[in-house]
Motif scaffolding. Sequence first.
Motif, PDB file in Angstrom:
ATOM      1  N   UNK A  96      17.164  16.904  65.172  1.00 10.33           N
ATOM      2  CA  UNK A  96      16.709  16.267  66.415  1.00 10.33           C
ATOM      3  C   UNK A  96      17.849  16.000  67.405  1.00 10.33           C
ATOM      4  N   UNK A  97      19.069  16.419  67.102  1.00 12.82           N
ATOM      5  CA  UNK A  97      20.158  16.214  68.052  1.00 12.82           C
ATOM      6  C   UNK A  97      20.206  17.400  69.015  1.00 12.82           C
ATOM      7  N   UNK A  98      20.813  17.196  70.180  1.00 13.14           N
ATOM      8  CA  UNK A  98      20.856  18.248  71.200  1.00 13.14           C
ATOM      9  C   UNK A  98      21.871  19.328  70.824  1.00 13.14           C
ATOM     10  N   UNK A  99      21.732  20.473  71.479  1.00 16.62           N
ATOM     11  CA  UNK A  99      22.673  21.566  71.262  1.00 16.62           C
ATOM     12  C   UNK A  99      24.082  21.135  71.654  1.00 16.62           C
ATOM     13  N   UNK A 100      24.166  20.358  72.736  1.00 18.70           N
ATOM     14  CA  UNK A 100      25.472  19.899  73.198  1.00 18.70           C
ATOM     15  C   UNK A 100      26.129  18.987  72.155  1.00 18.70           C
ATOM     16  N   UNK A 123      25.600  26.563  62.323  1.00 18.17           N
ATOM     17  CA  UNK A 123      24.919  25.266  62.245  1.00 18.17           C
ATOM     18  C   UNK A 123      23.431  25.481  62.014  1.00 18.17           C
ATOM     19  N   UNK A 124      22.888  24.756  61.016  1.00 16.16           N
ATOM     20  CA  UNK A 124      21.454  24.811  60.698  1.00 16.16           C
ATOM     21  C   UNK A 124      20.875  23.396  60.731  1.00 16.16           C
ATOM     22  N   UNK A 125      19.595  23.258  61.096  1.00 15.86           N
ATOM     23  CA  UNK A 125      18.970  21.928  61.060  1.00 15.86           C
ATOM     24  C   UNK A 125      18.629  21.518  59.640  1.00 15.86           C
ATOM     25  N   UNK A 126      18.634  20.232  59.383  1.00 19.01           N
ATOM     26  CA  UNK A 126      18.271  19.728  58.073  1.00 19.01           C
ATOM     27  C   UNK A 126      16.817  20.078  57.781  1.00 19.01           C
ATOM     28  N   UNK A 127      16.553  20.616  56.580  1.00 18.30           N
ATOM     29  CA  UNK A 127      15.182  20.967  56.219  1.00 18.30           C
ATOM     30  C   UNK A 127      14.472  19.766  55.658  1.00 18.30           C
TER      31      UNK A 127
END
Length: 295
Positions: free
Chosen positions: A260-264, A291-295
């Motif tokens: 949920x954090x931004x690309x920046x 970088x991968x998002x937490x599953x």
Amino acid sequence: MISRDQKIYRVTLTGSIVNMILLVMKFVAGILGNSAAMIADAVHSLSDFLTDIVVIALVKLSSKPADKDHDYGHGKYETIATSIIGMALVVVAVMLAWNGIEKIIFVINGGEIESPCMIAFVAAVVSILLKEWVFRVTKKVALEVNSQALEANAWHHRSDAFSSIGTAIGIGGAVLLGNKWVVLDPIAAVIVSVLIFITAFRLLRQASGELLEESLPKETEDKIEAIVYQDSLVSDIHNLHTRRIGSIIAIEMHLRLPGDISLEESHRHATAIERALRDEFGSGTHIMLHIEPVK
């Protein structure tokens, strides 16, 4: 400020000058002093002198920046330098062992060889002192500039100091104990060859690992993970790949950050992690993060 290349050249040139002096001194002492062990030691100094030239030539090439044809730079030239030094040492070790064993067999079969003179013993002691000094100076600079080729050359200097210790013991025993113990001189030459071969094997093992893209030691990879996990948002590290490219290391890995954090913000964390890794392993460290998002 003295550059990395200048430091390498200066200390290698110092070693070359010492090797050239010892080379002449040992050959003269070996011939005048009738010592096979001292002549063997002189051949070792010759290999030192030749490998100094190799280091100067190939480290110059390895310092070239990355270009269109070499995206990862030219660091493997240092690995090639280490390989050449190792192979040169193998040749020297075999030659010395063969010559020494021939003389030992000759004595066992009743032959007589000339006893070495004190001049050969003095030359061996001088060599020990000078080569140990060159080893310490070269090793110090190698650690400062993180050069494997220079460190390999430092250990080559140390192996020459060790060989001179064996030479001094063999010559000293042959001179002080009388003609019955003259065989100690060729025995010392064989011992010297074994020490040289051990050094050669270590260098070739190190170089072959780099050429075959061997991973960095586990303790280094553990340190990498510890640095990355200092970022509180990193929840997982996987697909960690590491290798050495000459004097630098390459690190590639996948990291999990909150989705949920931004690309920046994600980019900010990745940049901070890269900076921390380079602070630890050097500014030239090659780093690739996925970088991968937490599953």
